[in-house]
Design a protein around this motif. Sequence first.
Motif, PDB file in Angstrom:
ATOM      1  N   PHE A  87      49.608  -6.970  -9.557  1.00  0.00           N
ATOM      2  CA  PHE A  87      48.589  -6.853 -10.590  1.00  0.00           C
ATOM      3  C   PHE A  87      47.890  -5.502 -10.538  1.00  0.00           C
ATOM      4  O   PHE A  87      47.759  -4.893  -9.471  1.00  0.00           O
ATOM      5  N   LEU A  88      47.435  -5.073 -11.711  1.00  0.00           N
ATOM      6  CA  LEU A  88      46.624  -3.872 -11.825  1.00  0.00           C
ATOM      7  C   LEU A  88      45.295  -4.235 -12.465  1.00  0.00           C
ATOM      8  O   LEU A  88      45.254  -4.806 -13.562  1.00  0.00           O
ATOM      9  N   ASP A  89      44.208  -3.925 -11.776  1.00  0.00           N
ATOM     10  CA  ASP A  89      42.876  -4.011 -12.356  1.00  0.00           C
ATOM     11  C   ASP A  89      42.467  -2.578 -12.675  1.00  0.00           C
ATOM     12  O   ASP A  89      42.081  -1.814 -11.791  1.00  0.00           O
ATOM     13  N   ALA A  90      42.581  -2.199 -13.941  1.00  0.00           N
ATOM     14  CA  ALA A  90      42.382  -0.803 -14.339  1.00  0.00           C
ATOM     15  C   ALA A  90      40.923  -0.391 -14.363  1.00  0.00           C
ATOM     16  O   ALA A  90      40.609   0.792 -14.523  1.00  0.00           O
ATOM     17  N   THR A  91      40.030  -1.361 -14.214  1.00  0.00           N
ATOM     18  CA  THR A  91      38.582  -1.109 -14.155  1.00  0.00           C
ATOM     19  C   THR A  91      38.008  -2.002 -13.070  1.00  0.00           C
ATOM     20  O   THR A  91      37.231  -2.912 -13.346  1.00  0.00           O
ATOM     21  N   VAL A  92      38.356  -1.739 -11.834  1.00  0.00           N
ATOM     22  CA  VAL A  92      38.093  -2.691 -10.753  1.00  0.00           C
ATOM     23  C   VAL A  92      36.600  -2.904 -10.512  1.00  0.00           C
ATOM     24  O   VAL A  92      36.182  -3.979 -10.079  1.00  0.00           O
ATOM     25  N   GLY A  93      35.768  -1.907 -10.814  1.00  0.00           N
ATOM     26  CA  GLY A  93      34.330  -2.077 -10.614  1.00  0.00           C
ATOM     27  C   GLY A  93      34.019  -2.510  -9.189  1.00  0.00           C
ATOM     28  O   GLY A  93      34.587  -1.988  -8.228  1.00  0.00           O
ATOM     29  N   GLY A  94      33.126  -3.468  -9.039  1.00  0.00           N
ATOM     30  CA  GLY A  94      32.791  -3.969  -7.709  1.00  0.00           C
ATOM     31  C   GLY A  94      33.785  -4.969  -7.163  1.00  0.00           C
ATOM     32  O   GLY A  94      33.620  -5.471  -6.057  1.00  0.00           O
ATOM     33  N   GLY A  95      34.830  -5.297  -7.936  1.00  0.00           N
ATOM     34  CA  GLY A  95      35.884  -6.184  -7.466  1.00  0.00           C
ATOM     35  C   GLY A  95      35.712  -7.631  -7.844  1.00  0.00           C
ATOM     36  O   GLY A  95      36.393  -8.502  -7.280  1.00  0.00           O
ATOM     37  N   GLY A 106      43.826  -1.429  -7.694  1.00  0.00           N
ATOM     38  CA  GLY A 106      42.550  -1.316  -8.393  1.00  0.00           C
ATOM     39  C   GLY A 106      42.241   0.136  -8.698  1.00  0.00           C
ATOM     40  O   GLY A 106      42.413   1.012  -7.845  1.00  0.00           O
ATOM     41  N   LEU A 107      41.808   0.396  -9.927  1.00  0.00           N
ATOM     42  CA  LEU A 107      41.522   1.762 -10.367  1.00  0.00           C
ATOM     43  C   LEU A 107      40.103   1.823 -10.920  1.00  0.00           C
ATOM     44  O   LEU A 107      39.672   0.921 -11.647  1.00  0.00           O
ATOM     45  N   ASP A 108      39.368   2.873 -10.593  1.00  0.00           N
ATOM     46  CA  ASP A 108      38.044   3.055 -11.182  1.00  0.00           C
ATOM     47  C   ASP A 108      37.640   4.518 -11.035  1.00  0.00           C
ATOM     48  O   ASP A 108      37.979   5.170 -10.040  1.00  0.00           O
ATOM     49  N   ARG A 109      36.909   5.011 -12.018  1.00  0.00           N
ATOM     50  CA  ARG A 109      36.433   6.403 -11.963  1.00  0.00           C
ATOM     51  C   ARG A 109      35.115   6.518 -11.206  1.00  0.00           C
ATOM     52  O   ARG A 109      34.667   7.621 -10.913  1.00  0.00           O
ATOM     53  N   ASP A 110      34.483   5.383 -10.909  1.00  0.00           N
ATOM     54  CA  ASP A 110      33.194   5.352 -10.222  1.00  0.00           C
ATOM     55  C   ASP A 110      33.429   5.176  -8.723  1.00  0.00           C
ATOM     56  O   ASP A 110      33.859   4.116  -8.268  1.00  0.00           O
ATOM     57  N   ALA A 111      33.142   6.213  -7.952  1.00  0.00           N
ATOM     58  CA  ALA A 111      33.400   6.178  -6.509  1.00  0.00           C
ATOM     59  C   ALA A 111      32.582   5.095  -5.817  1.00  0.00           C
ATOM     60  O   ALA A 111      33.046   4.466  -4.855  1.00  0.00           O
ATOM     61  N   GLU A 112      31.346   4.854  -6.275  1.00  0.00           N
ATOM     62  CA  GLU A 112      30.514   3.824  -5.662  1.00  0.00           C
ATOM     63  C   GLU A 112      31.098   2.436  -5.937  1.00  0.00           C
ATOM     64  O   GLU A 112      31.037   1.545  -5.081  1.00  0.00           O
ATOM     65  N   ALA A 113      31.664   2.249  -7.116  1.00  0.00           N
ATOM     66  CA  ALA A 113      32.309   0.973  -7.426  1.00  0.00           C
ATOM     67  C   ALA A 113      33.499   0.745  -6.520  1.00  0.00           C
ATOM     68  O   ALA A 113      33.703  -0.367  -6.003  1.00  0.00           O
ATOM     69  N   LEU A 114      34.306   1.768  -6.303  1.00  0.00           N
ATOM     70  CA  LEU A 114      35.479   1.624  -5.431  1.00  0.00           C
ATOM     71  C   LEU A 114      35.079   1.268  -4.006  1.00  0.00           C
ATOM     72  O   LEU A 114      35.733   0.444  -3.356  1.00  0.00           O
ATOM     73  N   ALA A 115      34.018   1.880  -3.518  1.00  0.00           N
ATOM     74  CA  ALA A 115      33.549   1.563  -2.165  1.00  0.00           C
ATOM     75  C   ALA A 115      33.125   0.105  -2.070  1.00  0.00           C
ATOM     76  O   ALA A 115      33.402  -0.582  -1.076  1.00  0.00           O
ATOM     77  N   ALA A 116      32.455  -0.389  -3.115  1.00  0.00           N
ATOM     78  CA  ALA A 116      32.044  -1.791  -3.138  1.00  0.00           C
ATOM     79  C   ALA A 116      33.252  -2.709  -3.241  1.00  0.00           C
ATOM     80  O   ALA A 116      33.319  -3.753  -2.584  1.00  0.00           O
ATOM     81  N   ASN A 161      47.575  -9.600   1.311  1.00  0.00           N
ATOM     82  CA  ASN A 161      48.130  -8.897   0.164  1.00  0.00           C
ATOM     83  C   ASN A 161      48.151  -7.403   0.444  1.00  0.00           C
ATOM     84  O   ASN A 161      47.457  -6.902   1.333  1.00  0.00           O
ATOM     85  N   HIS A 162      48.953  -6.700  -0.332  1.00  0.00           N
ATOM     86  CA  HIS A 162      48.907  -5.239  -0.309  1.00  0.00           C
ATOM     87  C   HIS A 162      47.885  -4.812  -1.353  1.00  0.00           C
ATOM     88  O   HIS A 162      48.089  -5.024  -2.544  1.00  0.00           O
ATOM     89  N   ILE A 163      46.789  -4.220  -0.903  1.00  0.00           N
ATOM     90  CA  ILE A 163      45.711  -3.820  -1.806  1.00  0.00           C
ATOM     91  C   ILE A 163      45.562  -2.302  -1.762  1.00  0.00           C
ATOM     92  O   ILE A 163      45.406  -1.711  -0.694  1.00  0.00           O
ATOM     93  N   LEU A 164      45.618  -1.687  -2.928  1.00  0.00           N
ATOM     94  CA  LEU A 164      45.530  -0.230  -3.047  1.00  0.00           C
ATOM     95  C   LEU A 164      44.464   0.105  -4.083  1.00  0.00           C
ATOM     96  O   LEU A 164      44.570  -0.294  -5.241  1.00  0.00           O
ATOM     97  N   LEU A 165      43.411   0.815  -3.657  1.00  0.00           N
ATOM     98  CA  LEU A 165      42.327   1.202  -4.544  1.00  0.00           C
ATOM     99  C   LEU A 165      42.396   2.705  -4.802  1.00  0.00           C
ATOM    100  O   LEU A 165      42.469   3.501  -3.862  1.00  0.00           O
ATOM    101  N   LEU A 166      42.354   3.072  -6.090  1.00  0.00           N
ATOM    102  CA  LEU A 166      42.563   4.458  -6.492  1.00  0.00           C
ATOM    103  C   LEU A 166      41.379   4.963  -7.310  1.00  0.00           C
ATOM    104  O   LEU A 166      40.854   4.248  -8.164  1.00  0.00           O
ATOM    105  N   HIS A 167      41.008   6.217  -7.057  1.00  0.00           N
ATOM    106  CA  HIS A 167      39.906   6.841  -7.793  1.00  0.00           C
ATOM    107  C   HIS A 167      40.457   7.632  -8.973  1.00  0.00           C
ATOM    108  O   HIS A 167      41.301   8.509  -8.802  1.00  0.00           O
ATOM    109  N   GLY A 168      40.004   7.296 -10.170  1.00  0.00           N
ATOM    110  CA  GLY A 168      40.430   8.015 -11.370  1.00  0.00           C
ATOM    111  C   GLY A 168      40.159   7.186 -12.602  1.00  0.00           C
ATOM    112  O   GLY A 168      39.822   6.004 -12.516  1.00  0.00           O
TER     113      GLY A 168
END
Length: 327
Positions: free
Chosen positions: A31-39, A57-67, A79-86
């Motif tokens: 699955f791809l969550d293109a706007t992962v936000g806080g998850g 998971g993809l998000d342009r907000d670095a604080e959201a990715l950290a959360a 699971n294999h979880i990959l979070l990307l900034h952009g």
Amino acid sequence: MMTNSIERYNHQPVLLQETLQFLAPRPGETFLDATVGGGGHSLVIAEHIRPHGTLVGLDRDAEALAAAQRTLKQFSSQNHILLLHGDFGHLGQILDTTIGAPTTFDGILFDLGVSSYQLDAARGFSFRRDEPLDMRMDRSKGETAAQLLRRVSETELERILKEYGEEPWARPIARAIHAELKKGRPIQTTGQLAALVECTVPRRAWPRSIHVATRTFQALRIAVNDELKQLQTGLAAAIERLNPGGRIVVISFHSLEDRIVKRLFAYKAGKHVGLDAAPPVVPNPSSRTPVLEILTKKPVRPSDEELRRNPRARSGRLRAARRLPLP
């Protein structure tokens, strides 16, 4: 500062049960969550695809990715979880550069709303408090809303307010802002902007259901983050990344976004729509083979029960589609 931001990042997912109904995640899927936000949505998706599922998971907000990283940590061993900034406007490029091979998905989610944290933090999205007029989703680059107001002409600002905010008082508001600039008084805070709009629009013309500055703030946020172009480009790329039978869900929060989703889904389903609904590059629009089956004839809205729990969900609308088998 970042730690405190992460601790406060509480994203209440909108239309969660409806999202799960259409995405129908199963164990082992990708699955791809293109706007992962806080998850918030991703957390529930991760529960359904374990064990051995993959969640990007993809998000342009670095604080959201950290959360999101903290939220999803409990599933990292299953699971294999990959979070990307952009931003999702560059979805294909980000995936290919990071993963190194074409990646396809069984399900893709776009939740286009501004999170409660972003509204409540000093990011310039809300007029409820006086704070710096920023409005950038990605605070590591780009110009702020205050800088945009200083840069654009009065005519261009009127266009932004009219096109992105559907603001009937676009011309007087743009004129008032530029009058302030000419006097050497730049608009630098949300309080200044909201007060200026309040003074410009006659009290008899104020909307009943929203604050009079809502449309102006929406228009500037869309312009600062190039949201509509990003949506059309990213959504078209996401559809191409769906496996046969893969499902895509988009949750939008205003008519401009919903119109893009509706028309692009219709275009990809082989229906006749104007070329402005097509992806940026259309090799041969006259001989298209449908690639999508639309699952929602009308947008799905939040239930009364959800609105009682989360009033901010009131403008949410969900559209879903399924990738057709290859011919």
